[in-house]
Write a protein that holds these residues in place. Structure first.
Motif, PDB file in Angstrom:
ATOM      1  N   GLU A  64       0.826  -1.211   0.000  1.00 47.08           N
ATOM      2  CA  GLU A  64       0.000   0.000   0.000  1.00 47.08           C
ATOM      3  C   GLU A  64       0.854   1.252   0.000  1.00 47.08           C
ATOM      4  OE1 GLU A  64      -2.934  -2.448   2.767  1.00 47.08           O
ATOM      5  OE2 GLU A  64      -2.852  -0.321   3.237  1.00 47.08           O
ATOM      6  N   LEU A  65       2.043   1.142   0.563  1.00 50.00           N
ATOM      7  CA  LEU A  65       2.912   2.312   0.622  1.00 50.00           C
ATOM      8  C   LEU A  65       3.431   2.661  -0.765  1.00 50.00           C
ATOM      9  CD1 LEU A  65       3.863   4.142   2.836  1.00 50.00           C
ATOM     10  CD2 LEU A  65       5.923   2.765   3.042  1.00 50.00           C
ATOM     11  N   ALA A  66       3.649   1.628  -1.579  1.00 54.49           N
ATOM     12  CA  ALA A  66       4.147   1.877  -2.935  1.00 54.49           C
ATOM     13  C   ALA A  66       3.124   2.654  -3.747  1.00 54.49           C
ATOM     14  CB  ALA A  66       4.477   0.553  -3.613  1.00 54.49           C
ATOM     15  N   LEU A  67       1.869   2.532  -3.338  1.00 52.97           N
ATOM     16  CA  LEU A  67       0.789   3.200  -4.051  1.00 52.97           C
ATOM     17  C   LEU A  67       0.657   4.662  -3.640  1.00 52.97           C
ATOM     18  CD1 LEU A  67      -1.051   1.806  -5.987  1.00 52.97           C
ATOM     19  CD2 LEU A  67      -2.704   1.516  -4.205  1.00 52.97           C
ATOM     20  N   ASN A  68       1.157   4.994  -2.479  1.00 51.95           N
ATOM     21  CA  ASN A  68       0.981   6.327  -1.916  1.00 51.95           C
ATOM     22  C   ASN A  68       1.894   7.307  -2.666  1.00 51.95           C
ATOM     23  OD1 ASN A  68       1.062   8.599  -0.081  1.00 51.95           O
ATOM     24  ND2 ASN A  68       0.225   7.221   1.463  1.00 51.95           N
TER      25      ASN A  68
END
Lengths: 202, 462
Positions: A64-68
């Motif tokens: 999910e962090l890669a998406l932020n």
């Protein structure tokens, strides 16, 4: 799946951390489990980048962090400038910024600013914009963040005009950059405590 | 000296008799029903009793904790933080804007918007959806297995005795029983499938191979003390189709094959697995790939396609997640099997973790260790739902079809439907997801303006 004999006593400096950050023992335990999960190489430290590929190393496991859009900035916030590793204590200290502010916090003048005060939260947010940590958000830095948030959905001109307007509104001393005080002033009306707090379960 | 001799003689006599009794019981109560496909209902009685014992055990622990005035370490069931659901995303950004409302010709951007992204980012560092899927579920009540107990300090004497008894029963009685059954089952499978494979007559071969496979899987199911409830059997997969299911453990195969004949797909292994694979292939068509062929997607697709086109062949069994997930959610389905263009029969499998956690955490346990744990749990209880067949619709591509099937399986099994790829060790998240997010955010910037224009127009027409 907690190990049956894991307790706060196994974590180094747990009492000090609890004092400093205001986390309870249960929270520290959970965060330690999380830290150990992220620490894939079991070396007690989280690492910034994987040297050969320059991909985010340990934090890369969080999809999910890669998406932020500001994911990379958030990851860098954990590492002091020049450092490439972060230990558990520093990990917890950064996360402490997101604790909800305690009402009726009484502090005498000698005590340090608590980790989760509004000022600390603002500083964290400021750091997201101010990548090179020079104390000012330059036009280029603002454009970078905006581009990450909007991608190809807006044109270059639109992006420039958005940045232009944002700087004009916030930049009071006309130096074409936003300092921390200007940042703080422009966000006076925003309920920072609420927006930058994460509710921890018991 | 004589006494010793006599004693030994008697001892061995007893041993011999007890072994014979053991095997007869085994035969009558387990193997014969397995062969005939009949259930005596012993297993269901067993789990009802067990449940009552577990409830008692948990209430004792709670009482113990109360006496000492401490809190029971509650399981990690809802995570460390309370997360906002993504649907209130847009609402949140609107709130950030405050009450400043004036029509602008450009999309508005506020410096405060960054707060939202900060928070979401740090939330995901503390607790993300993917991690939860790769560790075993935590239980509400204790099931007398040390592996799922976090409250060691609150165990009273009575409970310890009960636990000790449980250990004796599980390791002393159940484990040897199960191992015997497993060995019987596998050897029968090897021998009988080879024999059936020698038959010349095709019709007879099919018929017998089906019977043989079913019988051996039934024995294996009993070897695990698996209590399976099948729902909606009218939707069972038919020839010429592909059966897809969510993947929790290699045992999924046995659970499904217990009720129908499928063609398995997989890599060729060495050793015992390899022997079993070779034997199975002799009597019915399974699809085994060499290690080198696995990478070649066209070859894989072609072989699957050929198999499916032949209507006399059994349905193929595929697990599109590609890896074992812990049975609380369903992760991204790989589109390969959905590109073939035949009917897809979705199946949802849900395990009840109270009697033994079936999830195979391949990073923690090897296969043998895992099987040992399985065979020393109380039982494996699961439900299997056969969902109505689905076909790819007009204008739908393989990925959308896969997501549709995944949603149906998640809804039926009561699992969370996730978009993340379980196979990714390092997160190379697809750019499409990033674009989605960016689109959403730009809409928020423009959205207010659009809604205000609509308002204005509506006012104009009044």
């Amino acid at each position: 799946m907690g190990s049956s004999n894991s307790s706060v006593n196994n974590i180094p400096n747990a009492q000090e951390l609890m004092q400093e950050t205001g986390f309870s023992a249960a929270h520290i335990l959970r965060l330690h489990e999380r830290f150990e999960f992220l620490d894939k190489h079991k070396c007690g430290q989280l690492r910034l980048v994987d040297r050969p590929t320059n991909q985010p190393q340990d934090f890369g496991a969080v999809q999910e962090l890669a998406l932020n859009p500001i994911g990379d900035s958030i990851i860098s916030a954990f590492f002091s400038p020049g450092q490439e590793t972060v230990d558990f204590a520093s990990f917890v200290r950064i996360l402490a910024h997101f604790r909800p502010t305690d009402r009726n916090q009484s502090r005498d003048g000698a005590q340090q600013e608590p980790a989760n005060s509004s000022i600390r939260k603002l500083k964290f947010a400021f750091q997201m914009y101010d990548q090179d940590r020079d104390g000012k958000i330059s036009r280029a830095e603002l454009l970078q963040v905006l581009r990450a948030m909007l991608g190809i959905q807006v044109t270059e001109e639109q992006l420039q005009s958005i940045a232009e307007r944002a700087i004009q509104e916030a930049d009071l001393d006309r130096d074409d950059a936003i300092s921390f005080d200007e940042f703080r002033k422009s966000l006076e009306k925003v309920d920072i405590d609420h927006k930058m707090s994460i509710r921890f379960l018991r | 000296f004589y006494l010793l001799l006599i004693f030994c003689g008697v001892f061995f006599r007893c041993l011999g008799i007890s072994i014979m009794v053991w095997f007869t019981l085994l035969f009558v109560f387990i193997i014969v029903p397995a062969v005939l496909g009949v259930s005596l209902g012993i297993r269901r009685l067993y789990i009802v009793t067990l449940l009552k014992v577990f409830e008692w055990a948990t209430s004792r622990m709670e009482m113990g904790a109360k006496e000492k005035n401490q809190q029971l370490y509650k399981p990690y069931s809802s995570g460390i933080i309370a997360k906002e659901p993504p649907s209130s995303w847009q609402q949140e950004i609107q709130d950030l804007r405050g009450s400043a409302s004036c029509l602008r010709s450009e999309p508005e951007f506020e410096m405060a918007d960054i707060f939202y992204f900060c928070r979401r980012g740090v939330e995901s560092i503390m607790d993300d959806e993917v991690t939860k899927c790769f560790s075993a579920q935590e239980l509400e009540s204790w099931n007398l297995l040390t592996r799922s107990n976090y409250n060691f300090r609150h165990i009273s004497l009575r409970l310890t005795v009960l636990w000790g008894l449980g250990v004796l029963i599980r390791y002393g009685v159940l484990l040897p029983l199960r191992v015997t059954l497993a060995v019987t089952g596998i050897s029968l499978l090897l021998v009988l499938t080879t024999l059936v494979g020698l038959l010349p007559n095709r019709e007879l071969k099919f018929f017998l191979s089906e019977k043989v496979h079913l019988m051996c899987y039934r024995i294996c199911v009993r070897a695990l003390t698996a209590i399976i409830t099948y729902h909606n059997r009218e939707n069972k997969p038919k020839n010429g189709g592909i059966c897809v299911a969510n993947h929790t453990t290699p045992i999924d195969v046995i659970i499904l094959a217990n009720d129908g004949c499928y063609s398995m797909v997989g890599q060729v292994h060495g050793g015992l697995m390899g022997m079993i694979q070779r034997a199975m292939v002799r009597s019915s068509p399974h699809i085994w790939f060499e290690r080198s062929e696995v990478k070649d997607r066209h070859l894989v697709a072609k072989r699957l396609g050929d198999h499916v086109a032949d209507k006399t062949k059994q349905p193929i069994l595929i697990f599109p997640e590609g890896t074992c997930i812990n049975n609380t959610s369903v992760m991204m389905f790989k589109k390969g099997s959905f590109e073939i263009g035949c009917t897809v029969y979705p199946v949802a499998i849900k395990y009840d973790p109270r009697f033994g956690d079936a999830f195979w955490n391949s990073s923690k346990f090897g296969m043998v260790n895992y099987l040992l744990r399985m065979m020393s749990s109380w039982a494996i209880v699961c439900s299997v739902w056969y969902l109505p067949p689905m076909n790819r619709e007009e204008g739908e591509d393989a990925v959308q079809f896969a997501n549709r099937v995944k949603a149906a399986i998640a809804a039926q099994g009561g699992l969370v439907d996730l978009i993340w790829d379980g196979g990714l060790k390092r997160a190379k998240v697809k750019d499409a997801f990033k674009e989605e997010q960016q689109k959403l955010y730009s809409k928020v910037l423009v959205g207010r303006r659009e809604s205000e224009i609509k308002h204005f127009q509506a006012w104009r027409t009044m």
